[in-house]
Design a protein around this motif. Sequence first.
Motif, PDB file in Angstrom:
ATOM      1  N   TYR A  79     -12.231   8.010   7.034  1.00 37.56           N
ATOM      2  CA  TYR A  79     -13.295   7.824   6.045  1.00 37.56           C
ATOM      3  C   TYR A  79     -14.231   9.026   6.035  1.00 37.56           C
ATOM      4  O   TYR A  79     -14.639   9.506   4.963  1.00 37.56           O
ATOM      5  N   ALA A  80     -14.573   9.536   7.219  1.00 40.02           N
ATOM      6  CA  ALA A  80     -15.451  10.704   7.293  1.00 40.02           C
ATOM      7  C   ALA A  80     -14.782  11.933   6.675  1.00 40.02           C
ATOM      8  O   ALA A  80     -15.426  12.715   5.961  1.00 40.02           O
ATOM      9  N   ALA A  81     -13.486  12.118   6.939  1.00 40.68           N
ATOM     10  CA  ALA A  81     -12.773  13.261   6.366  1.00 40.68           C
ATOM     11  C   ALA A  81     -12.725  13.161   4.846  1.00 40.68           C
ATOM     12  O   ALA A  81     -12.884  14.166   4.134  1.00 40.68           O
ATOM     13  N   ARG A  82     -12.501  11.964   4.334  1.00 35.82           N
ATOM     14  CA  ARG A  82     -12.481  11.771   2.878  1.00 35.82           C
ATOM     15  C   ARG A  82     -13.840  12.097   2.270  1.00 35.82           C
ATOM     16  O   ARG A  82     -13.914  12.739   1.204  1.00 35.82           O
ATOM     17  N   ALA A  83     -14.924  11.687   2.942  1.00 40.86           N
ATOM     18  CA  ALA A  83     -16.257  11.980   2.431  1.00 40.86           C
ATOM     19  C   ALA A  83     -16.518  13.482   2.397  1.00 40.86           C
ATOM     20  O   ALA A  83     -17.100  14.007   1.446  1.00 40.86           O
ATOM     21  N   VAL A  84     -16.067  14.191   3.426  1.00 41.37           N
ATOM     22  CA  VAL A  84     -16.256  15.650   3.464  1.00 41.37           C
ATOM     23  C   VAL A  84     -15.465  16.321   2.346  1.00 41.37           C
ATOM     24  O   VAL A  84     -15.963  17.227   1.671  1.00 41.37           O
ATOM     25  N   VAL A  85     -14.221  15.872   2.140  1.00 40.30           N
ATOM     26  CA  VAL A  85     -13.393  16.471   1.085  1.00 40.30           C
ATOM     27  C   VAL A  85     -13.999  16.224  -0.288  1.00 40.30           C
ATOM     28  O   VAL A  85     -14.052  17.133  -1.130  1.00 40.30           O
ATOM     29  N   LEU A  86     -14.475  15.009  -0.541  1.00 40.55           N
ATOM     30  CA  LEU A  86     -15.074  14.705  -1.834  1.00 40.55           C
ATOM     31  C   LEU A  86     -16.352  15.500  -2.064  1.00 40.55           C
ATOM     32  O   LEU A  86     -16.606  15.978  -3.175  1.00 40.55           O
ATOM     33  N   ARG A  87     -17.126  15.655  -1.004  1.00 38.60           N
ATOM     34  CA  ARG A  87     -18.354  16.435  -1.140  1.00 38.60           C
ATOM     35  C   ARG A  87     -18.039  17.892  -1.442  1.00 38.60           C
ATOM     36  O   ARG A  87     -18.679  18.514  -2.290  1.00 38.60           O
ATOM     37  N   ARG A  88     -17.024  18.416  -0.753  1.00 38.98           N
ATOM     38  CA  ARG A  88     -16.615  19.798  -1.014  1.00 38.98           C
ATOM     39  C   ARG A  88     -16.075  19.951  -2.430  1.00 38.98           C
ATOM     40  O   ARG A  88     -16.364  20.931  -3.121  1.00 38.98           O
ATOM     41  N   ARG A  89     -15.314  18.954  -2.893  1.00 33.45           N
ATOM     42  CA  ARG A  89     -14.757  19.012  -4.239  1.00 33.45           C
ATOM     43  C   ARG A  89     -15.854  18.975  -5.290  1.00 33.45           C
ATOM     44  O   ARG A  89     -15.786  19.675  -6.296  1.00 33.45           O
ATOM     45  N   ARG A  90     -16.887  18.144  -5.054  1.00 39.44           N
ATOM     46  CA  ARG A  90     -18.008  18.098  -6.003  1.00 39.44           C
ATOM     47  C   ARG A  90     -18.746  19.432  -6.047  1.00 39.44           C
ATOM     48  O   ARG A  90     -19.189  19.874  -7.111  1.00 39.44           O
ATOM     49  N   ALA A  91     -18.893  20.069  -4.875  1.00 36.44           N
ATOM     50  CA  ALA A  91     -19.566  21.370  -4.846  1.00 36.44           C
ATOM     51  C   ALA A  91     -18.770  22.415  -5.627  1.00 36.44           C
ATOM     52  O   ALA A  91     -19.345  23.219  -6.365  1.00 36.44           O
ATOM     53  N   VAL A  92     -17.441  22.395  -5.461  1.00 42.18           N
ATOM     54  CA  VAL A  92     -16.598  23.336  -6.202  1.00 42.18           C
ATOM     55  C   VAL A  92     -16.679  23.066  -7.699  1.00 42.18           C
ATOM     56  O   VAL A  92     -16.729  23.998  -8.517  1.00 42.18           O
ATOM     57  N   THR A  93     -16.705  21.778  -8.077  1.00 45.93           N
ATOM     58  CA  THR A  93     -16.796  21.423  -9.495  1.00 45.93           C
ATOM     59  C   THR A  93     -18.113  21.896 -10.093  1.00 45.93           C
ATOM     60  O   THR A  93     -18.151  22.423 -11.212  1.00 45.93           O
ATOM     61  N   ARG A  94     -19.210  21.699  -9.350  1.00 48.23           N
ATOM     62  CA  ARG A  94     -20.504  22.167  -9.838  1.00 48.23           C
ATOM     63  C   ARG A  94     -20.511  23.677 -10.020  1.00 48.23           C
ATOM     64  O   ARG A  94     -21.031  24.196 -11.010  1.00 48.23           O
ATOM     65  N   LYS A  95     -19.923  24.378  -9.046  1.00 43.70           N
ATOM     66  CA  LYS A  95     -19.878  25.834  -9.141  1.00 43.70           C
ATOM     67  C   LYS A  95     -19.049  26.276 -10.336  1.00 43.70           C
ATOM     68  O   LYS A  95     -19.409  27.222 -11.047  1.00 43.70           O
ATOM     69  N   ARG A  96     -17.912  25.582 -10.582  1.00 46.19           N
ATOM     70  CA  ARG A  96     -17.072  25.935 -11.721  1.00 46.19           C
ATOM     71  C   ARG A  96     -17.792  25.662 -13.035  1.00 46.19           C
ATOM     72  O   ARG A  96     -17.706  26.452 -13.985  1.00 46.19           O
ATOM     73  N   ARG A  97     -18.514  24.551 -13.109  1.00 42.47           N
ATOM     74  CA  ARG A  97     -19.247  24.223 -14.329  1.00 42.47           C
ATOM     75  C   ARG A  97     -20.330  25.252 -14.607  1.00 42.47           C
ATOM     76  O   ARG A  97     -20.547  25.648 -15.749  1.00 42.47           O
ATOM     77  N   GLN A  98     -21.008  25.678 -13.553  1.00 45.83           N
ATOM     78  CA  GLN A  98     -22.078  26.654 -13.745  1.00 45.83           C
ATOM     79  C   GLN A  98     -21.546  28.006 -14.185  1.00 45.83           C
ATOM     80  O   GLN A  98     -22.265  28.773 -14.827  1.00 45.83           O
ATOM     81  N   SER A  99     -20.298  28.298 -13.839  1.00 49.52           N
ATOM     82  CA  SER A  99     -19.743  29.612 -14.190  1.00 49.52           C
ATOM     83  C   SER A  99     -19.224  29.667 -15.617  1.00 49.52           C
ATOM     84  O   SER A  99     -19.045  30.760 -16.161  1.00 49.52           O
ATOM     85  N   VAL A 100     -18.965  28.512 -16.249  1.00 51.62           N
ATOM     86  CA  VAL A 100     -18.451  28.480 -17.623  1.00 51.62           C
ATOM     87  C   VAL A 100     -19.640  28.318 -18.569  1.00 51.62           C
ATOM     88  O   VAL A 100     -20.056  27.205 -18.898  1.00 51.62           O
ATOM     89  N   ARG A 101     -20.205  29.428 -18.965  1.00 49.08           N
ATOM     90  CA  ARG A 101     -21.336  29.449 -19.887  1.00 49.08           C
ATOM     91  C   ARG A 101     -21.136  30.587 -20.885  1.00 49.08           C
ATOM     92  O   ARG A 101     -20.579  31.632 -20.543  1.00 49.08           O
ATOM     93  N   PHE A 102     -21.628  30.360 -22.096  1.00 50.51           N
ATOM     94  CA  PHE A 102     -21.520  31.363 -23.141  1.00 50.51           C
ATOM     95  C   PHE A 102     -22.843  31.452 -23.889  1.00 50.51           C
ATOM     96  O   PHE A 102     -23.680  30.546 -23.806  1.00 50.51           O
ATOM     97  N   THR A 103     -23.007  32.539 -24.597  1.00 48.49           N
ATOM     98  CA  THR A 103     -24.190  32.732 -25.434  1.00 48.49           C
ATOM     99  C   THR A 103     -23.768  32.693 -26.896  1.00 48.49           C
ATOM    100  O   THR A 103     -22.591  32.841 -27.239  1.00 48.49           O
ATOM    101  N   LEU A 104     -24.759  32.515 -27.758  1.00 46.84           N
ATOM    102  CA  LEU A 104     -24.453  32.522 -29.192  1.00 46.84           C
ATOM    103  C   LEU A 104     -23.962  33.890 -29.640  1.00 46.84           C
ATOM    104  O   LEU A 104     -23.170  33.982 -30.586  1.00 46.84           O
ATOM    105  N   ASP A 105     -24.413  34.948 -28.991  1.00 50.78           N
ATOM    106  CA  ASP A 105     -23.908  36.276 -29.337  1.00 50.78           C
ATOM    107  C   ASP A 105     -22.400  36.372 -29.088  1.00 50.78           C
ATOM    108  O   ASP A 105     -21.668  36.981 -29.877  1.00 50.78           O
TER     109      ASP A 105
END
Length: 249
Positions: A79-105
């Motif tokens: 259970y602890a290992a699963r929690a660590v993996v999910l937390r790491r996956r959420r961090a990677v997802t947040r980082k990926r979301r933050q990197s996909v940004r565009f401007t109107l230009d």
Amino acid sequence: MSDVWWPLRRSPEGTRRNWRRDQELQLRLRGEYGPEWWQILPDFTLLLLGIAVPLFTLGWLWARLGWWAALLGAVVFAYAARAVVLRRRRAVTRKRRQSVRFTLDQVDAADDRGFRTIAGRLLLRDGWTRVRGVRISGSVVHLVGNGRDGRQLGLAFERGIEQAGPEGGGRAALRPVSAAPLLPDGVETGPRPLFVVVSSGSFARERVLWAARTDVRLVDRMMLQRWAAGEDLAVLLDLGLDDVRPDAS
């Protein structure tokens, strides 16, 4: 004999060893060489401890308390290992979301295909799956995709010639949409499909009324700016916060 073999044991200037050193230097200068052993040593040590400590603990529980204690400990560690993996996956997802940004230009400078590519990347960022283009007729291409709850998405584009580029008229204009975006034939829809029209310009009043009658959502230039800057499409269109799980895998 020693005079014969000694040069073979050396690496004079211009040999393969110097060539490898030059290649290594170039890789280091470009930042492509990779980490040194002392840089990965802490992570490697933590990995070994993460394996050794649970095994030692389970062995101790088995020897002192019995198999049931070891089994209970294994469940806790899993259970602890699963929690660590999910937390790491959420961090990677947040980082990926933050990197996909565009401007109107960037949107204005893109041609039709580039506009669709930007929208497709934003959909994937927001968790839509199986996002792909579907050719309707001629040069008209819609994007379709699947939501987390099984909702089908049909997304079309339109852009006035005045918004086709930074100087105006520099790119081909997308055709105006006269009907709701189409879904591929044979698609079995779950919840009510979502139809969206995205424009890098503004919508006329007649188009807004048409969208209200046909249950089509409109994303104008201001909403597109917020979407491209990082806001989730589901939040932007008020589809329900329960459907938005930005940190989900």
